[in-house]
Scaffold this active site. Structure first.
Site, PDB file in Angstrom:
ATOM      1  N   CYS A 172       0.814  -1.219   0.000  1.00 51.31           N
ATOM      2  CA  CYS A 172       0.000   0.000   0.000  1.00 51.31           C
ATOM      3  C   CYS A 172       0.846   1.267   0.000  1.00 51.31           C
ATOM      4  CB  CYS A 172      -0.902   0.046   1.238  1.00 51.31           C
ATOM      5  SG  CYS A 172      -1.326  -1.523   1.971  1.00 51.31           S
ATOM      6  N   CYS A 213      -2.539   3.296   2.954  1.00 51.12           N
ATOM      7  CA  CYS A 213      -3.315   2.289   3.681  1.00 51.12           C
ATOM      8  C   CYS A 213      -4.300   2.944   4.633  1.00 51.12           C
ATOM      9  CB  CYS A 213      -2.390   1.333   4.432  1.00 51.12           C
ATOM     10  SG  CYS A 213      -3.272  -0.115   5.052  1.00 51.12           S
ATOM     11  N   LYS A 249      -5.866   3.743   7.628  1.00 51.12           N
ATOM     12  CA  LYS A 249      -5.934   4.819   8.625  1.00 51.12           C
ATOM     13  C   LYS A 249      -5.067   6.005   8.249  1.00 51.12           C
ATOM     14  CE  LYS A 249      -8.520   1.887  10.454  1.00 51.12           C
ATOM     15  NZ  LYS A 249      -8.225   0.905   9.399  1.00 51.12           N
ATOM     16  N   SER A 272     -13.461  -4.536   8.770  1.00 48.77           N
ATOM     17  CA  SER A 272     -12.749  -4.093   7.586  1.00 48.77           C
ATOM     18  C   SER A 272     -13.751  -3.661   6.532  1.00 48.77           C
ATOM     19  CB  SER A 272     -11.888  -5.239   7.054  1.00 48.77           C
ATOM     20  OG  SER A 272     -11.446  -4.970   5.745  1.00 48.77           O
TER      21      SER A 272
END
Length: 573
Positions: free
Chosen positions: A55, A128, A130, A476
């Site tokens: 990511c 990614c 957060k 998720s």
């Protein structure tokens, strides 16, 4: 164009202007910076780049590419890095307790670096989950002219002539446990599911928040759905560097852009794309940084009137690459604005309004990913808010792609995710049960873990819609099935979820927006009298500090008073 800037009005004057700043300037000369460049505005290029996961592996290169745009616009670029915790790797073990906490650390670290070095503007690069809201929270907190750049998604993997993502691997673990996936097949799949750089490809949390970046006006139009491996990403980075100088010249700041109406637009995009339930956690947290009251219930109310129109995984067929090829976020917003679902007069980082940007887009009737609002996949959004006796402070469920919207069954209670996963893997879960996972909230976990390993294993076992799962933790964006998160008050605060016992009947209605515990009031009162708060295992360090300061999930699980308590804004120092 290159502007002339008056540094006497910019934060960087504190480290670069006047005889008393000679010691400060000596550090810049040590890095080979000229006197002429020291006289320019200082622009932070904040990168969440690292080698921890695909990511983030292209972010530093993208941030470095933005230098050319900043220089072109008359600024001096300075790159620094912040952390990430990559959910796909942290998933299913104690490492996931670090994930949501990292959002606050990212926002705090960007804030501290900008404050300490007196940067005048900010371009943030994230990949990614957060790191996206964390970067945007920092922009709103600092309120210097800012642009958010998403690093881009991964391309889909290919397995037996079909597109796959990492979620297929998580679900294959459940199929393997059920005896339906030989180990050699699982091994073959894991080696091809993630073919290169970029964030998870479906409409999971990263791509959901990337869409939010464009919808809320902090990202350049149609920039965030471009896959990470595409060379176009370098051009986007250069353009962001150049455009932030235009924002600095015009003094257009994030709080000018992210109004309450812009947050409503963003929430609509989450629902319309069947996006991650984490959107209902991150949007209130971002609003908190701008002093805007915008909680889970505001988000849920917007979801009620938003059609689901983007056929994206995990509930649908397509991934971010397909959405990009179909015309991107602005193609989606084209049909929404035309049908009165967006505020078109919100300002964006282009210096133009959202409506003016959308006017440049021509609707493509031949693409298959984005449906016209008049012919949606379903008339209401892919994400629904719930409230009831089990969740007085609310809960949330993703319904995109689900066939069953009501569920009533007996509770099967677990006090942590590991025990639940072990029961799933041992095939000890019964059809019709409502699985309760508690003490996984922001404070009780601490850290409000995602439950993808458990939900994917359930799906792999063929139980995805034969059971319901509720938690004071979260899910998720890749989760599918009847999975309800953010139940509040959380168990650690003595919420009703802490009082549930095995066999209690729980009633869920995602159409009516209700979630109730069918237990008499006197019985609950007796249980409450016996209830004893639980101590978590993290009694020092970052997780202790987080648990000691974090607020409820319905307000974004934030850790400080926010803009409403400010006496000054960094941008005005």
């Amino acid at each position: 164009m290159t502007h002339q800037f008056d540094k006497s009005k910019l934060p960087s004057r504190h480290v670069s202007v006047g005889p008393e700043r000679a010691p400060h300037r000596s550090y810049y000369y040590a890095m080979g910076i000229s006197e002429e460049d020291i006289a320019k505005p200082f622009v932070a290029l904040a990168s969440a780049g690292n080698d921890s996961a695909p990511c983030n592996t292209t972010l530093d290169a993208q941030a470095d590419a933005a230098r050319a745009g900043v220089i072109q616009g008359g600024g001096m670029p300075r790159r620094f890095n912040t952390i990430t915790v990559t959910d796909g790797i942290a998933m299913g073990h104690q490492g996931m307790k670090s994930s949501l906490v990292s959002r606050e650390v990212i926002a705090d670290s960007v804030e501290l670096s900008v404050r300490g070095h007196c940067y005048d503007a900010l371009v943030g690069f994230a990949g990614c989950d957060k790191s996206l809201p964390g970067m945007m929270m920092a922009m709103l907190r600092l309120n210097v002219p800012s642009i958010f750049v998403y690093g881009g998604s991964i391309l889909p993997g290919r397995y037996h002539d079909r597109d796959v993502t990492v979620v297929d691997v998580f679900e294959a673990v459940g199929q393997h446990a059920a005896g339906n996936c030989p180990l050699k097949d699982l091994t073959e799949l894991e080696k091809v599911a993630c073919p290169g750089h970029g964030a998870c490809g479906g409409q999971y949390t990263a791509n959901t928040m990337a869409c939010v970046g464009e919808a809320i006006g902090l990202s350049l139009p149609n920039s965030n759905m471009v896959p990470a491996p595409y060379s176009t990403r370098e051009q986007i980075a250069v353009a962001a560097g150049a455009q932030v100088m235009e924002l600095l010249a015009a003094n257009i700041r994030p709080r000018d852009i992210c109004t309450r109406e812009a947050f409503i637009n963003a929430a609509r995009i989450v629902a319309a794309t069947g996006g991650s339930t984490n959107g209902a956690l991150h949007l209130p947290a971002m609003a908190h940084e701008a002093g805007i009251e915008f909680d889970l219930f505001d988000v849920a109310e917007i979801f009620k009137s938003t059609p689901y129109i983007a056929d994206l995984k995990p509930g649908g067929k397509y991934v971010a690459k397909d959405m990009y090829e179909a015309g991107g976020v602005y193609m989606l917003m084209k049909t929404m604005l035309e049908n009165g679902l967006l505020f078109g007069d919100c300002l964006t980082v282009t210096g133009k309004t959202l409506g003016e940007n959308i006017d440049q887009v021509t609707w493509n009737p031949d693409q298959k990913v984005i449906y016209d609002v008049k012919a949606p996949l379903s008339p209401t959004g892919g994400v629904v808010g719930l409230r009831g006796s089990l969740a007085p402070n609310g809960a949330i469920v993703k319904v995109a792609g689900m066939h069953r919207l009501q569920f009533t069954g007996p509770a099967r209670v677990f006090d942590c995710e590991e025990d639940t996963f072990a029961a799933v893997e041992a095939r000890e879960i019964n059809e019709g049960e409502v699985i309760v996972i508690r003490y996984e909230g922001p404070k009780g976990g601490p850290g409000m873990r995602e439950m993808l390993s458990t939900t994917a294993a359930l799906y792999g076992l063929g139980m995805g819609e034969k059971v319901a799962l509720i938690t004071d933790g979260r899910f998720s964006g890749a989760t599918r099935g009847f999975c309800i998160g953010h139940v509040g008050p959380e168990a650690a605060d003595g919420g009703p979820i802490a009082l549930v016992e095995n066999g209690d009947i729980i009633r869920i209605d995602a159409e009516a927006g209700t979630i109730d515990l069918d237990v008499a009031a006197d019985v609950l009162a007796e249980r409450r009298a016996r209830w004893v708060p639980r101590a978590h295992d993290y009694q020092s360090g970052a997780l202790w500090r987080y648990a000691a300061t974090v607020g409820p999930a319905y307000k974004g699980a934030v850790t400080h008073p926010g803009a409403s308590a400010e006496t000054h804004v960094y941008a005005d120092i």
